[in-house]
Write an enzyme that holds these catalytic residues in place. Sequence first.
Site, PDB file in Angstrom:
ATOM      1  N   HIS A   1      64.186 -16.107 -74.139  1.00 19.94           N
ATOM      2  CA  HIS A   1      64.055 -16.868 -75.399  1.00 19.94           C
ATOM      3  C   HIS A   1      65.458 -17.259 -75.893  1.00 19.94           C
ATOM      4  CE1 HIS A   1      63.094 -17.660 -79.633  1.00 19.94           C
ATOM      5  NE2 HIS A   1      61.806 -17.574 -79.356  1.00 19.94           N
TER       6      HIS A   1
ATOM      7  N   LYS B   1      61.464  -6.681 -78.831  1.00 15.99           N
ATOM      8  CA  LYS B   1      61.030  -7.542 -79.944  1.00 15.99           C
ATOM      9  C   LYS B   1      59.691  -7.089 -80.519  1.00 15.99           C
ATOM     10  CE  LYS B   1      59.416 -12.362 -80.325  1.00 15.99           C
ATOM     11  NZ  LYS B   1      59.744 -13.756 -79.971  1.00 15.99           N
TER      12      LYS B   1
ATOM     13  N   LYS C   1      55.588 -24.165 -73.713  1.00 19.34           N
ATOM     14  CA  LYS C   1      55.415 -23.389 -74.949  1.00 19.34           C
ATOM     15  C   LYS C   1      54.858 -24.246 -76.087  1.00 19.34           C
ATOM     16  CE  LYS C   1      57.926 -20.565 -78.289  1.00 19.34           C
ATOM     17  NZ  LYS C   1      59.189 -19.928 -78.667  1.00 19.34           N
TER      18      LYS C   1
ATOM     19  N   ASP D   1      59.844 -13.120 -72.963  1.00 23.10           N
ATOM     20  CA  ASP D   1      59.631 -14.046 -74.075  1.00 23.10           C
ATOM     21  C   ASP D   1      59.937 -15.467 -73.615  1.00 23.10           C
ATOM     22  OD1 ASP D   1      59.263 -15.083 -76.569  1.00 23.10           O
ATOM     23  OD2 ASP D   1      60.671 -13.744 -77.575  1.00 23.10           O
ATOM     24  N   ASP D   2      58.925 -16.318 -73.617  1.00 21.64           N
ATOM     25  CA  ASP D   2      59.097 -17.731 -73.231  1.00 21.64           C
ATOM     26  C   ASP D   2      59.493 -17.901 -71.761  1.00 21.64           C
ATOM     27  OD1 ASP D   2      58.723 -17.971 -75.958  1.00 21.64           O
ATOM     28  OD2 ASP D   2      60.460 -19.255 -76.315  1.00 21.64           O
TER      29      ASP D   2
ATOM     30  N   CYS E   1      54.910 -17.080 -79.744  1.00 19.53           N
ATOM     31  CA  CYS E   1      55.215 -15.645 -79.812  1.00 19.53           C
ATOM     32  C   CYS E   1      54.307 -14.739 -80.655  1.00 19.53           C
ATOM     33  CB  CYS E   1      56.631 -15.459 -80.339  1.00 19.53           C
ATOM     34  SG  CYS E   1      57.887 -16.434 -79.513  1.00 19.53           S
TER      35      CYS E   1
ATOM     36  N   HIS F   1      58.072  -8.533 -84.087  1.00 20.04           N
ATOM     37  CA  HIS F   1      57.501  -9.791 -84.584  1.00 20.04           C
ATOM     38  C   HIS F   1      56.056  -9.641 -85.101  1.00 20.04           C
ATOM     39  CE1 HIS F   1      57.672 -14.470 -84.002  1.00 20.04           C
ATOM     40  NE2 HIS F   1      57.960 -14.082 -85.232  1.00 20.04           N
TER      41      HIS F   1
ATOM     42  N   ASP G   1      54.931 -13.877 -72.974  1.00 17.45           N
ATOM     43  CA  ASP G   1      54.081 -14.003 -74.173  1.00 17.45           C
ATOM     44  C   ASP G   1      53.529 -15.411 -74.362  1.00 17.45           C
ATOM     45  OD1 ASP G   1      56.515 -15.184 -74.910  1.00 17.45           O
ATOM     46  OD2 ASP G   1      56.343 -14.544 -76.991  1.00 17.45           O
ATOM     47  N   ASN G   2      54.152 -16.379 -73.677  1.00 12.89           N
ATOM     48  CA  ASN G   2      53.664 -17.769 -73.703  1.00 12.89           C
ATOM     49  C   ASN G   2      54.432 -18.531 -72.635  1.00 12.89           C
ATOM     50  OD1 ASN G   2      55.459 -17.480 -76.585  1.00 12.89           O
ATOM     51  ND2 ASN G   2      56.203 -18.952 -75.092  1.00 12.89           N
TER      52      ASN G   2
HETATM   53 CA    CA Z   1      57.545 -16.404 -76.980  1.00 11.10          CA
END
Ligand code: CA
Length: 487
Positions: A241, A139, A317, A42-43, A82, A141, A299-300
Amino acid sequence: MKFIQLLLFVIAFSISCKNQDKNLQTAKVEDQRPNILVIMCDDLGYSDVGFNGAKDIPTPEIDKLAFNGTIMTSGYVAHPFCGPSRAALMTGKYPHTFGSQFNLPANSEVTVGKGISLKETFFSKVLQEAGYYTGAIGKWHLGPEPDYHPNKRGFDYFYGFLGGGHNYFPEQYTAAYNEQKAQGKEVIFDYLKPLELNGEIVENPSEYLTDELSHKAVEFVRSASKKENPFFLYLAYNAPHVPLEAKAEDLKKFDHIKDEKRRTYAAMVYAVDRGVGEVVTALKEKGEYENTLIVFLSDNGGKLTKGATNFPLREGKGSACEGGYRVPMFFHWPGKVASGKTFPYPISALDFYPTFAKLAQAELPAGKELDGKDIWPTFSQGQNPRKGEMIYVLRHREGYSDVGVRQDQWKALKTNQNNWKLYNIEEDLGEQTDLSANYPEQLAKMVFEAEKWSKTHTEPQWFDPEELSTIWKEKNMAQFEETFKIE
Ligand code: CA
């Protein structure tokens, strides 16, 4: 008598041979279907892993896989943050086409009854229906409510949290949650909520969250290996993240990093790397390593104000620049994915749905629309899967939208209501030299295609932050006519 006995024997023998053939055939078909392990961070910044050039963050376990597999240097996700990025991964469609252009807000009444449209069949469901044993760890989301729960969307097993993030130390988040609950607080921040296992609260998680998720993934691999059918595991780490929280023992390894955020971020990535190593060990122990396609990605892009680096890509991001949505990515599958190679052609996380479904010999839902494509035939030949085709990114902001379009060596970009720009992204990764005046026809073609694509979008089903819904109405969004005008 003897003749009849012989005849019966011959018949019995031939039936048994036929059955054996059939069994062999079935076994052969089964064997060809790989386990699929998607590891999503994540990130995580483009260059915050060794295989993409990180010098200050060692990621030996991740690098081993990357260098024994194929590194995608031009791997995109469908959105620069995300929720929509994950929604696209699961549905194989741009999130704008089903109203999921924004994150599901945390702790909001807005999300009551909301989640990624139930009309969209997740690819986890497609694999589950093809007989795969499916698990999601980490996660989610994609909708916190029961109808949108991972167990309802194709996952036999879920361990993790349903919101957009989580704190890392259980003694801290459990205490904070209990305290707020005791005070009678009705809405408690998602990041503090108890972890869950298949809808049941996990009473006493004891480990630093990244380790906890890694150990559950190891358990999943062990139990999945006992089953006849292959497995699909979606291991969605929330690291690195925010909140930036790392174990003291991991932080010690990064004393040489002076910037506190970068030091903590590095320690968080290092914990992910340790976990990936443990999962790989489990795959090897259980004899599943050779037959597992491992896909790694973020994811980004990394968040530049929170310790990440996407160099040499521009911004991070949330941005329509490359740093927002071109992510660290590799495929690993011994003997099936080329080892020690980089793959320079653009691919998208939107391609995973049709590509993995095909590898799993799974049937797509009737009438299923997809924005990606099965890249396996071209990818495995080292060829460009989408020569001449476009990959889009579009992020709505306060009263306007940022857009990026990639076609072959070209990148068209519109940000901050400025004029459209054009870059040769193969030679100018940092999007510095605008060539729009030199190639106006190329730019016009890309903007025209992007506008056509925007007609597939629907109104957002929710906004994040919620105030954006007022601005959306006031500014008469989505304002596509304005967006796709070339000055
Ligand atoms: Ca993310």
